[in-house]
Design a protein around this motif. Structure first.
Motif, PDB file in Angstrom:
ATOM      1  N   GLN A  65       0.830  -1.203   0.000  1.00 35.89           N
ATOM      2  CA  GLN A  65       0.000   0.000   0.000  1.00 35.89           C
ATOM      3  C   GLN A  65       0.874   1.265   0.000  1.00 35.89           C
ATOM      4  OE1 GLN A  65      -2.284   0.879   3.552  1.00 35.89           O
ATOM      5  NE2 GLN A  65      -3.882   1.908   2.367  1.00 35.89           N
ATOM      6  N   ARG A  70      -2.167   1.000  -3.289  1.00 35.90           N
ATOM      7  CA  ARG A  70      -3.238   0.011  -3.322  1.00 35.90           C
ATOM      8  C   ARG A  70      -2.940  -1.150  -2.389  1.00 35.90           C
ATOM      9  NH1 ARG A  70      -2.856   2.410  -8.326  1.00 35.90           N
ATOM     10  NH2 ARG A  70      -4.768   2.619  -9.547  1.00 35.90           N
ATOM     11  N   ARG A 108     -12.391  -5.476   6.499  1.00 29.18           N
ATOM     12  CA  ARG A 108     -12.067  -4.453   5.505  1.00 29.18           C
ATOM     13  C   ARG A 108     -12.558  -4.834   4.107  1.00 29.18           C
ATOM     14  NH1 ARG A 108      -6.816  -0.956   5.534  1.00 29.18           N
ATOM     15  NH2 ARG A 108      -8.292   0.087   4.154  1.00 29.18           N
ATOM     16  N   THR A 340      -7.109  -5.507  -7.109  1.00 27.96           N
ATOM     17  CA  THR A 340      -6.689  -5.184  -5.750  1.00 27.96           C
ATOM     18  C   THR A 340      -7.921  -5.097  -4.858  1.00 27.96           C
ATOM     19  OG1 THR A 340      -6.767  -2.794  -6.154  1.00 27.96           O
ATOM     20  CG2 THR A 340      -4.691  -3.925  -6.655  1.00 27.96           C
ATOM     21  N   LEU A 341      -7.722  -4.700  -3.609  1.00 28.15           N
ATOM     22  CA  LEU A 341      -8.835  -4.642  -2.665  1.00 28.15           C
ATOM     23  C   LEU A 341      -9.965  -3.760  -3.179  1.00 28.15           C
ATOM     24  CD1 LEU A 341     -10.023  -5.353   0.121  1.00 28.15           C
ATOM     25  CD2 LEU A 341      -8.838  -3.335   1.032  1.00 28.15           C
ATOM     26  N   GLU A 342      -9.627  -2.662  -3.832  1.00 33.31           N
ATOM     27  CA  GLU A 342     -10.679  -1.753  -4.301  1.00 33.31           C
ATOM     28  C   GLU A 342     -11.537  -2.376  -5.396  1.00 33.31           C
ATOM     29  OE1 GLU A 342      -8.325   1.227  -7.280  1.00 33.31           O
ATOM     30  OE2 GLU A 342      -7.682   1.209  -5.196  1.00 33.31           O
ATOM     31  N   VAL A 355     -12.241   2.476   0.502  1.00 28.63           N
ATOM     32  CA  VAL A 355     -10.821   2.347   0.179  1.00 28.63           C
ATOM     33  C   VAL A 355     -10.341   3.712  -0.302  1.00 28.63           C
ATOM     34  CG1 VAL A 355      -9.123   1.203  -1.283  1.00 28.63           C
ATOM     35  CG2 VAL A 355     -11.095  -0.083  -0.446  1.00 28.63           C
ATOM     36  N   ARG A 357      -6.782   6.239  -1.425  1.00 28.16           N
ATOM     37  CA  ARG A 357      -5.358   6.314  -1.753  1.00 28.16           C
ATOM     38  C   ARG A 357      -5.001   7.728  -2.196  1.00 28.16           C
ATOM     39  NH1 ARG A 357      -7.007   3.463  -6.774  1.00 28.16           N
ATOM     40  NH2 ARG A 357      -6.552   4.849  -8.531  1.00 28.16           N
ATOM     41  N   LYS A 381     -17.332   1.163  -0.616  1.00 32.63           N
ATOM     42  CA  LYS A 381     -17.581  -0.267  -0.785  1.00 32.63           C
ATOM     43  C   LYS A 381     -18.788  -0.700   0.038  1.00 32.63           C
ATOM     44  CE  LYS A 381     -14.502  -3.125  -1.621  1.00 32.63           C
ATOM     45  NZ  LYS A 381     -13.422  -4.118  -1.732  1.00 32.63           N
ATOM     46  N   THR A 451     -10.939   4.714   7.172  1.00 30.47           N
ATOM     47  CA  THR A 451      -9.816   3.956   6.623  1.00 30.47           C
ATOM     48  C   THR A 451      -8.709   4.915   6.199  1.00 30.47           C
ATOM     49  OG1 THR A 451     -10.994   3.921   4.504  1.00 30.47           O
ATOM     50  CG2 THR A 451     -11.067   1.926   5.836  1.00 30.47           C
ATOM     51  N   SER A 453      -5.158   5.872   3.899  1.00 29.88           N
ATOM     52  CA  SER A 453      -4.487   5.729   2.609  1.00 29.88           C
ATOM     53  C   SER A 453      -3.017   5.385   2.830  1.00 29.88           C
ATOM     54  CB  SER A 453      -4.571   7.043   1.827  1.00 29.88           C
ATOM     55  OG  SER A 453      -3.709   8.009   2.415  1.00 29.88           O
TER      56      SER A 453
END
Length: 591
Positions: A65, A70, A108, A340-342, A355, A357, A381, A451, A453
């Motif tokens: 990250q 990310r 998450r 990725t997670l997003e 999410v 960044r 999300k 959350t 970044s």
């Protein structure tokens, strides 16, 4: 009544659509909980099209990250407690913390994976490795698979105790990519039967029956995993190696996903991770486990994503074990081939945090003082994003990715709000003063979830006289320049000795009055800063005996110097030398 032609056309269309849509996977566990079934369906929906990103542990995920902005889609945890004796006072707390970390990652919206470095079931002081500690007794796998033997009892008793912790995840309805007996054919772990692989396969089936049928753990998606080599001689024909691997395979009814671990090894014909997509490995695993989705279950750093996208194979996921190069991480995790997670959809009926960044400015930038613009992207999300904040951390630069969530929370309490917005966009820090600064964004949704970044470290309004100049060192001289480049992820790491030094040639005599040192974990407890107007005419300008690492600023009366040297006196750790991310030299620094 429709004509025969219309009926024929409709039938043809239906058959075409049926052929185009892959049949739903039949899971190894026919009683999977809906959450695990949904995850398996999602994996099938992306397989062959995209590749999910993964890392070993939250620490590597945090590094990724920081480097790329990310987070990976998958984080792998380990069910072992590592320490000896097994189930001793330092073993059990490790397992308990791991379960809590896995729950936090699931909260998450991430995908949870588990491997199991299972310690020798009959040796509480043993390890997962076949011959460690030295002269450890071998574990008889044939007897372990035989009911009524001491070996079988030890296997089942230890499995049962670990299953109690898997139960906690099942009770929380968390699906797991479960990868037991990893690198099953490699030969370095106790569970590999070199002579009769069928014994290892039998133990897999025993484990499956116990966890699924007896313990009713219906949250497990079973991942079968080979190593980069077999225990056969390297010179054996490839088809013999593949046939030998097949003997470890417990059967398709016990496996959902298959995969392999590849670390660079020229002896066995495996090139660098960054240069390869490993089609040969993909083909091997297709032959070992036909019809299964194939994953790169472990590799040192991310594979060559350009090759994967253009030529294949398109692995289901790639799980990165080490930190690797920060620039390579940025390339891979931003590539359209990589999820990725997003990109992972929020589970149905469950809200997960946003999410966020920082896309720019890049980490390590040296802008002039004044207004600084930050491009921040926050993605909902679950509940919509309600607010995005830009915050300045106290104390200059930090090793943010080395800090756990608790320490990050403490740092945020001491941080300063720079500006805020209601959504993604450009946030501006007005009148940023000169100095070494670290900025992080925080996104809040309508339910109050927050959350963080990636962070961005900046050298604002300062001229680093050492930047890009020539460095020399007492050891690892080829890495010395890493302490003077633009990256705060690269570092000079010395040998494991106290009397080590790093020197920078400024190119000409300059007036200097300050030095900054940005340490990794392996810092110096004691050191000297020395300057010289010409070669070998050193004067000490600072002596430190109680360094705590991190970012240190050393100020001293102005001196004329062409050379500046950091001279180690005492290392801060027993396990490392000195590791320095950045050496800065300045004419002056703001107070």
């Amino acid at each position: 009544m429709p004509s025969r032609f219309v009926v024929y056309a409709l039938v043809t269309l239906l058959l075409t659509l049926a052929a185009a849509a892959p049949a739903a996977i039949q899971p190894a566990d026919g009683d999977l909980i809906p959450e695990a079934r949904a995850l398996l369906d999602y994996l099938q929906s992306v397989y062959g099209k995209k590749t999910l990103s993964g890392t070993w542990g939250p620490g590597i995920a945090s590094y990724v990250q920081e480097a790329s902005g990310r987070l990976p889609a998958i984080v792998a945890f380990d069910l072992t407690g590592w320490n000896s004796p097994t189930w001793g006072k330092t073993y059990t707390p490790v397992v308990e913390r791991t379960i809590e970390h896995a729950k936090a990652w699931h909260a998450r919206g991430g995908i949870v994976a588990f491997q199991f470095h299972w310690k020798h079931p009959m040796n509480p002081s043993g390890t997962s490795w076949r011959d460690r500690p030295k002269n450890s007794p071998r574990y008889d796998l044939a007897k372990a698979a035989q009911v009524g033997t001491p070996e079988h009892k030890a296997f089942m008793d230890d499995l049962a105790r670990h299953a109690d912790y898997l139960q906690k995840l099942a009770d929380a309805r968390i699906p797991i990519l479960w990868r037991p007996f990893h690198e099953i054919d490699g030969g370095w772990f106790w569970w590999t039967d070199h002579t009769h692989p069928e014994n290892t396969a039998a133990l897999w089936r025993i484990m499956f029956d116990y966890l699924v049928k007896q313990r009713k753990l219906h949250n497990l998606i079973w991942v079968f995993n080979c190593g980069l080599k077999t225990t056969l001689k390297r010179e054996a024909p490839p088809e013999e190696h593949t046939a030998f691997r097949k003997r470890y395979y417990p059967g398709p009814q016990y496996v959902d996903i298959a995969g392999i671990d590849i670390y660079p090894n020229s002896y066995y014909g495996w090139g660098k991770n960054e240069e390869e997509s490993y089609p040969k490995a993909f083909q091997i695993m297709q032959e070992v486990a036909p019809g299964k989705m194939q994953a790169m279950c472990e590799c040192g750093t991310f594979l060559n994503v350009q090759k994967m996208a253009a030529e294949g194979p398109r692995w289901l996921y790639v799980l990165q074990w080490f930190e690797g190069d920060a620039g390579w991480a940025r390339t891979c995790y931003a590539h359209p081939q990589v999820l990725t997670l997003e990109d992972v959809p929020a589970p149905s009926g469950r809200a997960v945090p946003a999410v966020v960044r920082i896309d720019s400015p890049p980490d390590g930038l040296a802008p002039v003082a004044g207004d600084l613009a930050f491009d921040v992207r926050a993605m909902a999300k679950g509940a919509p994003v309600a607010r995005v904040e830009l915050r300045l951390l106290k104390g200059g630069w930090h090793n943010w990715f080395l800090m756990d969530e608790e320490k990050k929370g403490e740092a945020l309490k001491e941080s300063t709000l720079l500006c805020e917005a209601k959504a993604s966009g450009r946030l501006v820090w007005k009148d940023a003063p000169p100095g070494l600064h670290q900025v992080v964004a925080q996104a809040f949704d309508g339910k109050g979830n927050a959350t963080l970044s990636n962070s961005v470290r900046l050298r604002v309004g300062l001229t680093n006289l050492a930047g890009g100049k020539t460095a020399t060192a007492s050891s690892k001289a080829e890495k010395a320049q890493a302490a003077l480049d633009d990256s705060l992820f690269t570092a000079w790491s010395s040998d494991k000795k106290d009397a080590e030094w790093l020197c920078v040639d400024l190119g000409s005599v300059r007036t200097v009055s300050a030095v900054t040192l940005f340490w990794a974990k392996a810092n110096a407890k004691a050191y000297r800063v020395e300057v010289a107007p010409e070669a070998n005419k050193w004067s000490e300008v600072h002596s430190e005996t109680r360094s705590r690492g991190g970012l240190e600023t050393v100020s001293f009366p102005p001196a004329k110097a062409r050379y500046v040297r950091l001279a180690g006196v005492k290392r801060g750790t027993e396990w490392g030398g000195y590791t320095l991310y950045d050496l800065g030299v300045y004419e002056s620094l703001p107070k």
